[in-house]
Write a protein that holds these residues in place. Structure first.
Motif, PDB file in Angstrom:
ATOM      1  N   LEU A  50     -22.901 -15.283   3.358  1.00  0.00           N
ATOM      2  CA  LEU A  50     -23.313 -15.884   2.094  1.00  0.00           C
ATOM      3  C   LEU A  50     -22.211 -16.759   1.482  1.00  0.00           C
ATOM      4  N   VAL A  51     -20.971 -16.495   1.826  1.00  0.00           N
ATOM      5  CA  VAL A  51     -19.875 -17.296   1.285  1.00  0.00           C
ATOM      6  C   VAL A  51     -19.976 -18.750   1.754  1.00  0.00           C
ATOM      7  N   VAL A  52     -20.572 -18.980   2.908  1.00  0.00           N
ATOM      8  CA  VAL A  52     -20.774 -20.352   3.379  1.00  0.00           C
ATOM      9  C   VAL A  52     -21.732 -21.082   2.438  1.00  0.00           C
ATOM     10  N   GLY A  53     -22.738 -20.388   1.952  1.00  0.00           N
ATOM     11  CA  GLY A  53     -23.651 -20.979   0.971  1.00  0.00           C
ATOM     12  C   GLY A  53     -22.940 -21.323  -0.323  1.00  0.00           C
ATOM     13  N   LEU A  54     -22.025 -20.445  -0.739  1.00  0.00           N
ATOM     14  CA  LEU A  54     -21.240 -20.718  -1.946  1.00  0.00           C
ATOM     15  C   LEU A  54     -20.382 -21.964  -1.759  1.00  0.00           C
ATOM     16  N   ILE A  55     -19.795 -22.121  -0.594  1.00  0.00           N
ATOM     17  CA  ILE A  55     -18.974 -23.305  -0.314  1.00  0.00           C
ATOM     18  C   ILE A  55     -19.836 -24.570  -0.344  1.00  0.00           C
ATOM     19  N   ILE A  56     -21.038 -24.478   0.200  1.00  0.00           N
ATOM     20  CA  ILE A  56     -21.941 -25.635   0.173  1.00  0.00           C
ATOM     21  C   ILE A  56     -22.306 -25.986  -1.267  1.00  0.00           C
ATOM     22  N   LEU A  57     -22.584 -24.979  -2.082  1.00  0.00           N
ATOM     23  CA  LEU A  57     -22.893 -25.235  -3.491  1.00  0.00           C
ATOM     24  C   LEU A  57     -21.721 -25.895  -4.202  1.00  0.00           C
ATOM     25  N   LEU A  58     -20.519 -25.434  -3.909  1.00  0.00           N
ATOM     26  CA  LEU A  58     -19.333 -26.031  -4.523  1.00  0.00           C
ATOM     27  C   LEU A  58     -19.117 -27.461  -4.041  1.00  0.00           C
ATOM     28  N   GLN A  59     -19.361 -27.713  -2.760  1.00  0.00           N
ATOM     29  CA  GLN A  59     -19.202 -29.063  -2.233  1.00  0.00           C
ATOM     30  C   GLN A  59     -20.195 -30.033  -2.854  1.00  0.00           C
ATOM     31  N   GLU A  60     -21.415 -29.578  -3.027  1.00  0.00           N
ATOM     32  CA  GLU A  60     -22.448 -30.433  -3.611  1.00  0.00           C
ATOM     33  C   GLU A  60     -22.336 -30.518  -5.129  1.00  0.00           C
TER      34      GLU A  60
END
Length: 154
Positions: A30-40
């Motif tokens: 799930l941390v990968v999803g958090l990173i994607i949210l932060l990137q976007e």
């Protein structure tokens, strides 16, 4: 329509992440999803997804109780610090971020174990930290590619 597509994408991502985490104990997908949210810079979606990620992590019991909040806070802080130095869509940035988060994974486990009177297994925690650090850049690259094709293509 775009909002519905985005919600469906995140629902599928969460279902897949939970399945992968069930197969690989100690891994946080799930941390990968958090990173994607932060990137976007999608803070509106992060407002409802981050509490859901935390509840899922705490409920799955893959880490000591309360560690998910500290882990995700460390992820946000390390990401924000790294964003000042690198372009966030760059693979090198994500590689360095995952190395730092591998260290943070170990640090959070080391911090939380004595607070809850749990035994701290150095080798096991180090192995899980390395798996997390190695998994993250490749998962990020695959998930970003899928996300661009499914959601961002309009």
């Amino acid at each position: 329509m775009a909002t519905f597509k985005n919600i469906c994408w995140w629902a599928c991502f969460i279902a897949l992440a939970v399945c992968v985490q069930a197969m690989a104990p100690g891994l946080d997908v799930l941390v990968v999803g958090l990173i994607i949210l932060l990137q976007e810079r999608d803070y509106k979606d992060m407002l409802w997804l981050l509490p859901l990620f935390i509840l899922l992590q705490e409920g799955m019991g893959t880490r000591p109780f309360g560690a998910a909040v500290v882990w995700y806070a460390a992820t946000v802080v390390v990401f924000m610090l790294g964003r000042w130095l690198f372009e966030v869509g760059n693979f090198i940035f994500v590689f360095l971020l995952s190395a730092c988060l591998g260290c943070a994974y170990y640090g959070v486990a080391w911090l939380m174990a004595p607070l809850q009177n749990l035994a701290f297994n150095v080798q096991d925690t180090l192995d899980k930290s390395l798996v997390q650090a190695i998994f993250m850049p490749f998962a990020w690259q695959a998930i970003v590619a899928v996300r661009k094709k499914t959601v961002k293509e309009e």
